[in-house]
Motif scaffolding. Sequence first.
Motif, PDB file in Angstrom:
ATOM      1  N   GLY A 192       0.774  -1.281   0.053  1.00 34.76           N
ATOM      2  CA  GLY A 192      -0.118   0.046  -0.063  1.00 34.76           C
ATOM      3  C   GLY A 192       0.805   1.375  -0.147  1.00 34.76           C
ATOM      4  N   VAL A 220      -4.228   0.586  -6.802  1.00 30.36           N
ATOM      5  CA  VAL A 220      -3.173   0.220  -6.139  1.00 30.36           C
ATOM      6  C   VAL A 220      -1.885   0.963  -6.592  1.00 30.36           C
ATOM      7  CG1 VAL A 220      -1.758  -1.815  -5.495  1.00 30.36           C
ATOM      8  CG2 VAL A 220      -4.325  -1.919  -5.577  1.00 30.36           C
ATOM      9  N   ARG A 224      -3.214   4.546  -4.073  1.00 27.73           N
ATOM     10  CA  ARG A 224      -4.763   5.041  -3.099  1.00 27.73           C
ATOM     11  C   ARG A 224      -5.146   3.914  -2.178  1.00 27.73           C
ATOM     12  NH1 ARG A 224      -7.994   7.832  -8.385  1.00 27.73           N
ATOM     13  NH2 ARG A 224      -6.750   9.460  -8.639  1.00 27.73           N
ATOM     14  N   ARG A 225      -4.704   2.891  -2.492  1.00 25.78           N
ATOM     15  CA  ARG A 225      -5.088   1.670  -1.418  1.00 25.78           C
ATOM     16  C   ARG A 225      -4.208   0.613  -1.324  1.00 25.78           C
ATOM     17  NH1 ARG A 225      -7.382  -2.850  -3.295  1.00 25.78           N
ATOM     18  NH2 ARG A 225      -7.967  -2.840  -5.672  1.00 25.78           N
ATOM     19  N   SER A 286      -8.382  -2.709   8.025  1.00 28.91           N
ATOM     20  CA  SER A 286      -9.548  -2.677   7.247  1.00 28.91           C
ATOM     21  C   SER A 286      -9.639  -3.474   5.893  1.00 28.91           C
ATOM     22  CB  SER A 286      -9.602  -1.033   6.485  1.00 28.91           C
ATOM     23  OG  SER A 286      -8.382  -0.707   5.900  1.00 28.91           O
ATOM     24  N   VAL A 287      -8.508  -3.849   5.358  1.00 34.38           N
ATOM     25  CA  VAL A 287      -8.452  -4.578   4.024  1.00 34.38           C
ATOM     26  C   VAL A 287      -9.339  -5.942   4.312  1.00 34.38           C
ATOM     27  CG1 VAL A 287      -7.055  -6.236   2.669  1.00 34.38           C
ATOM     28  CG2 VAL A 287      -6.298  -3.905   3.387  1.00 34.38           C
TER      29      VAL A 287
END
Length: 290
Positions: A192, A220, A224-225, A286-287
């Motif tokens: 990330g 990705v 951004r995440r 959170s993933v």
Amino acid sequence: MGKSRNPRRRQTGAEAVVEDVDGGLAQLIPDRDRRRAWTLLIDGAPQSHVDLDDPAYLSFEYQRRLGHVIDLVAPPGRPVRAVHLGGGAFTLARYVAATRPRSTQQVVERDAKLVELVRRELPPDPGARIRVRSTDAREGLAKVPDGWADLVVADVFSGARTPAHLTSTEFLDEVRRALAPDGIFAANLADGPPLAHLRGQIATAAARFPELALVADPAVLRGRRFGNAVLVAAGRPLPVAELTRRAASDPQPARVEHGHALLAFTGGAAPVTDEAAVASPAPPPSVFAH
């Protein structure tokens, strides 16, 4: 997505299987929409999805991207010699066996209790030529004869992180030794923002392979995440155009980077050696949130 196209196939009576393995708490969760399909979780982190009735079905997006690589490693249906570093529920080994019958495969999975659980609850096709070694991935790779493998897939996670000793140039030296001259290496990477691990892994692969490609969700790649990226490397030109087409038409479309653009993406990151190697970053909570 997620809704059953055939309600009669639902697993109405199947129950979860929960068992301690060497790597933590393993859970096999029945898929409500597919009659004999299961998801494997280790300590709550999804590891594999298997459909015993349709082993060519790949549910996880990163496994579908690895499936695209498998589809392109040789002409359709031709048997290959494959090494899978990291076994999980043997999803990709089952995929190779289903799409390329008579392939010869080695799975290296150090978690012997997990291997026992998968063999008992999700037995592979007895006709598939799949040999499983319960040992460390790098130790198992060292036992592969020189130039034996058409394909080496690295999908090894311990506590949702790739172990440090599987991120170095020395590890890739062992991969190249085991690969046939026209063989392909594919690795599932997770990172990330700020993508330091991913950039370092690309630089490491570039130090050992002349041809590279990266398949990932655009979000990705933009940092951004947190997410997965599939790195593909070879000593010969890769089928980039076809890989790009398949990745773009996937249910979760991905982008393929290669050539100068991919090397520029590293931002000057240095290749990783055994001495400096560290495990990949842990995913944020959170993933895996439901």
